[in-house]
Design a protein around this motif. Structure first.
Motif, PDB file in Angstrom:
ATOM      1  N   ARG A  81     -23.239  59.496  99.661  1.00 17.62           N
ATOM      2  CA  ARG A  81     -23.542  60.022  98.337  1.00 17.62           C
ATOM      3  C   ARG A  81     -22.511  61.071  97.930  1.00 17.62           C
ATOM      4  O   ARG A  81     -21.811  61.652  98.760  1.00 17.62           O
ATOM      5  N   VAL A  82     -22.436  61.265  96.622  1.00 19.26           N
ATOM      6  CA  VAL A  82     -21.541  62.278  96.085  1.00 19.26           C
ATOM      7  C   VAL A  82     -22.148  63.648  96.319  1.00 19.26           C
ATOM      8  O   VAL A  82     -23.280  63.919  95.920  1.00 19.26           O
ATOM      9  N   GLY A  83     -21.382  64.519  96.963  1.00 23.76           N
ATOM     10  CA  GLY A  83     -21.841  65.874  97.219  1.00 23.76           C
ATOM     11  C   GLY A  83     -21.168  66.905  96.355  1.00 23.76           C
ATOM     12  O   GLY A  83     -21.596  68.053  96.298  1.00 23.76           O
ATOM     13  N   GLY A  84     -20.108  66.523  95.664  1.00 22.97           N
ATOM     14  CA  GLY A  84     -19.409  67.454  94.795  1.00 22.97           C
ATOM     15  C   GLY A  84     -18.288  66.758  94.062  1.00 22.97           C
ATOM     16  O   GLY A  84     -17.731  65.769  94.558  1.00 22.97           O
ATOM     17  N   VAL A  85     -17.973  67.234  92.871  1.00 23.50           N
ATOM     18  CA  VAL A  85     -16.903  66.665  92.058  1.00 23.50           C
ATOM     19  C   VAL A  85     -16.086  67.799  91.456  1.00 23.50           C
ATOM     20  O   VAL A  85     -16.654  68.747  90.894  1.00 23.50           O
ATOM     21  N   GLU A  86     -14.780  67.690  91.565  1.00 26.29           N
ATOM     22  CA  GLU A  86     -13.863  68.644  90.950  1.00 26.29           C
ATOM     23  C   GLU A  86     -12.854  67.862  90.121  1.00 26.29           C
ATOM     24  O   GLU A  86     -12.254  66.905  90.610  1.00 26.29           O
ATOM     25  N   THR A  87     -12.681  68.236  88.858  1.00 22.68           N
ATOM     26  CA  THR A  87     -11.708  67.566  88.004  1.00 22.68           C
ATOM     27  C   THR A  87     -10.338  68.207  88.206  1.00 22.68           C
ATOM     28  O   THR A  87     -10.170  69.420  88.029  1.00 22.68           O
ATOM     29  N   LEU A  88      -9.353  67.403  88.585  1.00 25.24           N
ATOM     30  CA  LEU A  88      -7.995  67.883  88.855  1.00 25.24           C
ATOM     31  C   LEU A  88      -7.191  67.967  87.569  1.00 25.24           C
ATOM     32  O   LEU A  88      -7.562  67.375  86.546  1.00 25.24           O
ATOM     33  N   PRO A  89      -6.077  68.684  87.585  1.00 27.51           N
ATOM     34  CA  PRO A  89      -5.270  68.846  86.368  1.00 27.51           C
ATOM     35  C   PRO A  89      -4.816  67.530  85.749  1.00 27.51           C
ATOM     36  O   PRO A  89      -4.671  67.444  84.522  1.00 27.51           O
ATOM     37  N   ASP A  90      -4.602  66.488  86.554  1.00 23.94           N
ATOM     38  CA  ASP A  90      -4.152  65.209  86.000  1.00 23.94           C
ATOM     39  C   ASP A  90      -5.316  64.334  85.519  1.00 23.94           C
ATOM     40  O   ASP A  90      -5.105  63.192  85.098  1.00 23.94           O
ATOM     41  N   GLY A  91      -6.538  64.870  85.556  1.00 21.48           N
ATOM     42  CA  GLY A  91      -7.703  64.138  85.075  1.00 21.48           C
ATOM     43  C   GLY A  91      -8.465  63.392  86.146  1.00 21.48           C
ATOM     44  O   GLY A  91      -9.603  62.959  85.909  1.00 21.48           O
ATOM     45  N   ARG A  92      -7.855  63.188  87.314  1.00 18.11           N
ATOM     46  CA  ARG A  92      -8.573  62.521  88.402  1.00 18.11           C
ATOM     47  C   ARG A  92      -9.658  63.440  88.947  1.00 18.11           C
ATOM     48  O   ARG A  92      -9.649  64.640  88.720  1.00 18.11           O
ATOM     49  N   ALA A  93     -10.579  62.856  89.680  1.00 15.41           N
ATOM     50  CA  ALA A  93     -11.647  63.632  90.300  1.00 15.41           C
ATOM     51  C   ALA A  93     -11.397  63.745  91.792  1.00 15.41           C
ATOM     52  O   ALA A  93     -11.005  62.767  92.443  1.00 15.41           O
ATOM     53  N   ARG A  94     -11.604  64.913  92.315  1.00 17.25           N
ATOM     54  CA  ARG A  94     -11.667  65.083  93.774  1.00 17.25           C
ATOM     55  C   ARG A  94     -13.138  65.058  94.143  1.00 17.25           C
ATOM     56  O   ARG A  94     -13.929  65.891  93.685  1.00 17.25           O
ATOM     57  N   VAL A  95     -13.518  64.073  94.947  1.00 18.20           N
ATOM     58  CA  VAL A  95     -14.932  63.806  95.207  1.00 18.20           C
ATOM     59  C   VAL A  95     -15.250  64.046  96.676  1.00 18.20           C
ATOM     60  O   VAL A  95     -14.588  63.494  97.560  1.00 18.20           O
ATOM     61  N   LEU A  96     -16.257  64.863  96.911  1.00 17.07           N
ATOM     62  CA  LEU A  96     -16.772  65.043  98.263  1.00 17.07           C
ATOM     63  C   LEU A  96     -17.845  63.999  98.500  1.00 17.07           C
ATOM     64  O   LEU A  96     -18.834  63.916  97.764  1.00 17.07           O
ATOM     65  N   LEU A  97     -17.650  63.165  99.520  1.00 15.30           N
ATOM     66  CA  LEU A  97     -18.632  62.157  99.894  1.00 15.30           C
ATOM     67  C   LEU A  97     -19.307  62.589 101.182  1.00 15.30           C
ATOM     68  O   LEU A  97     -18.657  62.816 102.199  1.00 15.30           O
ATOM     69  N   ALA A  98     -20.611  62.719 101.116  1.00 17.08           N
ATOM     70  CA  ALA A  98     -21.397  63.092 102.288  1.00 17.08           C
ATOM     71  C   ALA A  98     -22.015  61.837 102.879  1.00 17.08           C
ATOM     72  O   ALA A  98     -22.517  60.974 102.152  1.00 17.08           O
ATOM     73  N   HIS A  99     -22.005  61.749 104.191  1.00 21.27           N
ATOM     74  CA  HIS A  99     -22.515  60.567 104.877  1.00 21.27           C
ATOM     75  C   HIS A  99     -23.869  60.868 105.490  1.00 21.27           C
ATOM     76  O   HIS A  99     -24.081  61.918 106.097  1.00 21.27           O
TER      77      HIS A  99
END
Length: 460
Positions: A128-146
């Motif tokens: 599941r997604v545990g966190g989302v950060e929007t990067l300067p180029d518009g992509r998302a940095r996504v923390l996936l928890a298992h």
């Protein structure tokens, strides 16, 4: 390599994966919090505009094998009087049927197709997604928890455990985490979406309208339920009942189903919590004994279909508060967007929850295939879908087409002999057509064909 990450393996997420694959995209991963996609839940009605899109994905034959083509919808006054009867699907002039189906069966068909077409590893369960950060180029940095431990699974496509709307990683997801940066992140993780929560951290819990809903499935003799779907009640209580299977899986040559055998029947009941002794806001999908609420529906019978009889045949029932989400001013942030309940959760009125999730998925895939720039594609998808879904959310808060039940009760609280003296036929027709046009499932819109079909030269 994950190029497109879909958070949530429910109806919206799985349809998005199939639609994107059909449009020529690869590198698609579905992250689903449950350990496995199981046939959970109760019934759904899929309107012809969504069935059209599922047919375009080559799934109508599979769905027909485990669904009922709904031919008629009836509205009843609590006292038993028939308010209206409407042909549905092919009988109403659509090129595609309306389907009544168990949510688990629809999800199974979608999940099987994803595995067949995208490969067995396309769905990562227990993630599941545990966190989302929007990067300067518009992509998302996504923390996936298992997922670790032995905690209870959540329904596919929802975030967190039942009753937990926040986006934090629960202790059940404790084995390890990873960080990914997909080209596109699609939040399809339900009304308690972790992606939505990360984009709107101050939003809080879904608002409750004070109603409690009970849902379940019963196996009853076919001749005790008939073949139509009905919605009955007054300004305080409501019952929705419809069959989801043909008798014992059999079907007559004309497709109508036989008169013998048993069928699975979906039922949903709603009434104010204030009218129920010791009732508060229930947990999400909390199992409760049928005896807790069955007495409130004593004597409810409509053209031979007895609600108490159907409730008596239920093995179990689930209770939850009727909630939705406030319409958002924005779904898309850079290369992250929302679909389905994560974008526009609405009251369960008018059979539009799953229906519009399916349409969202197809619209998103079409926008991505026709706009090379990923952020521009997501903005185009949102520009098409968000205004219409906002209006549909608001229409459902006004009771949508089910407002006719309240009107009949307000004008004839003790019942009526002739509904035309209570609600003129022209008024009934206007209410139904206005709602259909709001959801773009009026016959003219649907029969014009899918706006999301792509020529081969456009497919990625």
């Amino acid at each position: 390599m994950t190029r497109i990450l879909i958070a949530g393996g429910g109806i919206a997420g799985l349809t998005a994966a199939l639609s994107l694959h059909a449009a020529g995209f690869d590198g698609i991963t579905v992250a689903e919090a449950a350990r496995e996609i199981q046939p959970l839940g109760a019934g759904l009605n899929i309107m012809p505009n969504a069935v059209r899109e599922l047919d375009a994905l080559g799934l109508l034959g599979r769905l027909d094998a485990c669904a009922v083509r709904t031919r008629e919808l009836r509205y009843y006054h609590r006292a038993g009087g028939l308010i209206s009867r409407e042909p549905r699907g092919l009988g109403a002039g659509y090129r595609w049927p309306q389907l009544s189906i168990h949510r688990g069966e629809l999800q199974r068909v979608l999940a099987d197709a994803v595995r067949e077409r995208l490969g067995p590893d396309a769905v990562r369960s227990g993630v599941r997604v545990g966190g989302v950060e929007t990067l300067p180029d518009g992509r998302a940095r996504v923390l996936l928890a298992h997922r670790g431990g032995t905690g209870e699974d959540v329904p596919p496509g929802s975030a967190g455990s039942p009753g937990s709307p926040d986006s934090s990683v629960s202790s059940d997801f404790s084995d390890f985490s990873e960080t990914v940066e997909p080209e596109v992140l699609i939040g399809a993780d339900g009304i308690r979406s972790a992606v939505r929560a990360a984009l709107n951290p101050a939003e809080g819990e879904p608002p409750w309208n004070g109603l409690l809903v009970w849902r379940g499935v019963s196996r009853v003799p076919a001749d005790r339920v008939h073949t139509f779907m009905f919605i009955a009640g007054d300004d305080r209580q409501k019952a929705v009942v419809y069959p989801m299977t043909h008798p014992d899986g059999a079907e007559d040559a004309d497709g109508s189903g036989g008169a013998e055998g048993y069928v699975l029947v979906n039922w949903a009941l709603a009434m104010p919590a204030a009218d129920i002794a010791d009732a508060g806001r229930g947990d999400w999908n909390r199992p409760v004994p049928v005896a807790k609420f069955a007495h409130h529906y004593a004597g409810w019978e409509f053209d031979g279909v007895a609600v108490p009889e159907i409730l008596a045949a239920a093995e179990r029932a689930f209770e939850y508060p009727m909630v939705d989400r406030e319409p958002l001013d924005r779904w898309t942030y850079g290369r992250t967007t929302l679909i389905g309940d994560a974008a526009h959760a609405m009251y369960p009125i008018g059979s539009n929850g799953a229906t519009q999730s399916i349409v969202d998925a197809r619209a998103l895939a079409h926008a991505m295939a026709t706009h090379p720039d990923r952020a521009e594609a997501l903005r185009a998808y949102e520009a098409e879908r968000r205004p219409a879904m906002t209006e549909l959310q608001r229409a459902n808060r006004r009771q949508g087409p089910e407002v006719v039940i309240g009107l009949a009760h307000a004008r004839a609280p003790q019942g009526f002999t002739d509904i035309a003296e209570v609600i003129p036929p022209s008024e009934l027709a206007r209410i139904a057509s206005r709602y259909a046009e709001t959801g773009a499932f009026d016959p003219a819109s649907v029969n014009a064909g899918s706006p999301y079909e792509l020529p081969e030269t456009t497919r990625r």
